[in-house]
Design a protein around this motif. Structure first.
Motif, PDB file in Angstrom:
ATOM      1  N   ALA A 163       1.254  11.743 -10.101  1.00 30.56           N
ATOM      2  CA  ALA A 163       0.576  13.037  -9.974  1.00 30.56           C
ATOM      3  C   ALA A 163       1.516  14.200 -10.262  1.00 30.56           C
ATOM      4  O   ALA A 163       1.097  15.229 -10.809  1.00 30.56           O
ATOM      5  N   LYS A 164       2.786  14.056  -9.912  1.00 32.47           N
ATOM      6  CA  LYS A 164       3.748  15.145 -10.079  1.00 32.47           C
ATOM      7  C   LYS A 164       4.474  15.121 -11.424  1.00 32.47           C
ATOM      8  O   LYS A 164       5.000  16.149 -11.863  1.00 32.47           O
ATOM      9  N   LEU A 165       4.511  13.962 -12.063  1.00 33.51           N
ATOM     10  CA  LEU A 165       5.292  13.838 -13.294  1.00 33.51           C
ATOM     11  C   LEU A 165       4.637  14.624 -14.430  1.00 33.51           C
ATOM     12  O   LEU A 165       3.490  14.381 -14.797  1.00 33.51           O
ATOM     13  N   GLU A 166       5.381  15.545 -14.970  1.00 32.06           N
ATOM     14  CA  GLU A 166       4.924  16.324 -16.121  1.00 32.06           C
ATOM     15  C   GLU A 166       5.995  16.259 -17.203  1.00 32.06           C
ATOM     16  O   GLU A 166       7.118  16.703 -16.994  1.00 32.06           O
TER      17      GLU A 166
ATOM     18  N   ALA B  83       0.830  -1.204   0.000  1.00 31.76           N
ATOM     19  CA  ALA B  83       0.000   0.000   0.000  1.00 31.76           C
ATOM     20  C   ALA B  83       0.865   1.254   0.000  1.00 31.76           C
ATOM     21  O   ALA B  83       0.563   2.227  -0.701  1.00 31.76           O
ATOM     22  N   ASN B  84       1.940   1.228   0.789  1.00 34.25           N
ATOM     23  CA  ASN B  84       2.842   2.376   0.838  1.00 34.25           C
ATOM     24  C   ASN B  84       3.534   2.585  -0.499  1.00 34.25           C
ATOM     25  O   ASN B  84       3.733   3.718  -0.950  1.00 34.25           O
ATOM     26  N   GLY B  85       3.907   1.470  -1.147  1.00 28.43           N
ATOM     27  CA  GLY B  85       4.542   1.550  -2.453  1.00 28.43           C
ATOM     28  C   GLY B  85       3.618   2.150  -3.495  1.00 28.43           C
ATOM     29  O   GLY B  85       4.034   2.984  -4.318  1.00 28.43           O
ATOM     30  N   MET B  86       2.343   1.745  -3.486  1.00 32.18           N
ATOM     31  CA  MET B  86       1.377   2.292  -4.433  1.00 32.18           C
ATOM     32  C   MET B  86       1.146   3.781  -4.188  1.00 32.18           C
ATOM     33  O   MET B  86       0.940   4.547  -5.130  1.00 32.18           O
ATOM     34  N   LYS B  87       1.200   4.193  -2.913  1.00 32.40           N
ATOM     35  CA  LYS B  87       1.052   5.612  -2.603  1.00 32.40           C
ATOM     36  C   LYS B  87       2.217   6.406  -3.181  1.00 32.40           C
ATOM     37  O   LYS B  87       2.043   7.511  -3.711  1.00 32.40           O
ATOM     38  N   LYS B  88       3.432   5.833  -3.089  1.00 32.89           N
ATOM     39  CA  LYS B  88       4.599   6.490  -3.677  1.00 32.89           C
ATOM     40  C   LYS B  88       4.420   6.637  -5.185  1.00 32.89           C
ATOM     41  O   LYS B  88       4.705   7.691  -5.768  1.00 32.89           O
ATOM     42  N   LEU B  89       3.941   5.560  -5.812  1.00 33.70           N
ATOM     43  CA  LEU B  89       3.750   5.573  -7.262  1.00 33.70           C
ATOM     44  C   LEU B  89       2.675   6.591  -7.651  1.00 33.70           C
ATOM     45  O   LEU B  89       2.802   7.292  -8.669  1.00 33.70           O
ATOM     46  N   LEU B  90       1.631   6.683  -6.840  1.00 35.43           N
ATOM     47  CA  LEU B  90       0.568   7.656  -7.085  1.00 35.43           C
ATOM     48  C   LEU B  90       1.114   9.080  -7.031  1.00 35.43           C
ATOM     49  O   LEU B  90       0.797   9.917  -7.889  1.00 35.43           O
ATOM     50  N   ASN B  91       1.959   9.359  -6.040  1.00 34.90           N
ATOM     51  CA  ASN B  91       2.531  10.693  -5.916  1.00 34.90           C
ATOM     52  C   ASN B  91       3.426  11.039  -7.099  1.00 34.90           C
ATOM     53  O   ASN B  91       3.417  12.173  -7.601  1.00 34.90           O
ATOM     54  N   ILE B  92       4.197  10.041  -7.563  1.00 31.81           N
ATOM     55  CA  ILE B  92       5.062  10.278  -8.726  1.00 31.81           C
ATOM     56  C   ILE B  92       4.216  10.561  -9.960  1.00 31.81           C
ATOM     57  O   ILE B  92       4.490  11.506 -10.715  1.00 31.81           O
TER      58      ILE B  92
END
Length: 239
Positions: A13-16, A2-11
């Motif tokens: 969201a920020k990746l442009e 779950a923590n790993g997926m949260k990290k991936l979600l943040n990346i």
């Protein structure tokens, strides 16, 4: 996990990654795999996620495809968070490119689609395979260029041309939904991949997400098959 997926979600969201490269023949902007990786690297460090990319060769029908797999690992635990696959097929020949360059360009193309799939970058508007022009050799013999970069050099015709989708684009759309491209083609058209016409491919890609379109039709077919199989098993038990 779950923590790993949260990290991936943040990346994600920020990746442009802007489409700052230009294909002057097709008159569209695009990005390549290197652009995405450049944008990813600082976010990988910030969130402790390592991105690995591997290539394999797979035989589909009578043609070989490069299968790129992008894997995201939690740098703290070493656990695999998620992976995404994409396919690209080598052209039989391309003027100005030797076999090594052709494979390298195909790999770059597949990697871009796999990265885009993992981080929801939506490669649909790139229209990477629209050109049908006579090709002009302008390749640095010691550099592997992406298919986008190679196409951008092919500027000879000036007439408007109809946009077509590639079979790789159709396969990648299906694969990102967990659907085997061969099964997808068989259900939609009753054909093998190698027998699909350009109209078949264009229709599948253009109507992939539409209500009553390709994806909905395929999933409905699978649901009906599952129900029929369950009914037959139930009848056999009660026999």
């Amino acid at each position: 996990m779950a923590n790993g997926m949260k990290k991936l979600l943040n990346i994600a969201a920020k990746l442009e990654v802007g489409k700052n490269r230009k294909n002057t023949f097709g008159k569209y902007a695009f990005r390549n795999a290197e652009d995405i990786l450049t944008g990813l690297k600082p976010l990988m460090v910030e969130y402790g996620v390592f991105i690995s990319i591997d290539d394999d060769v797979e035989l589909i029908g009578d043609r070989y495809y490069i299968k790129s797999t992008v894997s995201a690992y939690d740098a703290e635990t070493g656990d695999l968070i998620k992976e995404c696959h994409a396919f690209a097929r080598e052209s039989l020949a391309k003027k100005g490119m030797d076999d090594g360059q052709l494979t390298g360009a195909t790999s770059s193309y597949a990697r871009k689609y796999a990265l885009a799939g993992l981080f929801n970058l939506s490669p649909m508007k790139d229209l990477d395979e629209t050109h049908t022009s006579e090709e002009k050799p302008s390749i640095d013999a010691e550099t592997h260029h992406s298919l986008d970069e190679t196409h951008a050099r092919e500027e000879k015709p000036t007439m408007e041309m109809e946009t077509h989708h590639s079979i790789e684009e159709m396969i990648n759309l299906a694969y990102q939904k967990g659907i085997d491209g061969r099964a997808f083609a068989k259900v939609l058209y009753g054909k093998n991949l190698k027998d699909l016409s350009q109209d078949d491919i264009d229709n599948a890609v253009n109507r992939f997400y539409e209500k009553g379109g390709a994806l909905e039709y395929y999933l409905g077919h699978c649901d009906n098959v599952a129900k029929e199989s369950s009914r037959a098993e139930s009848e056999a038990r009660n026999g």
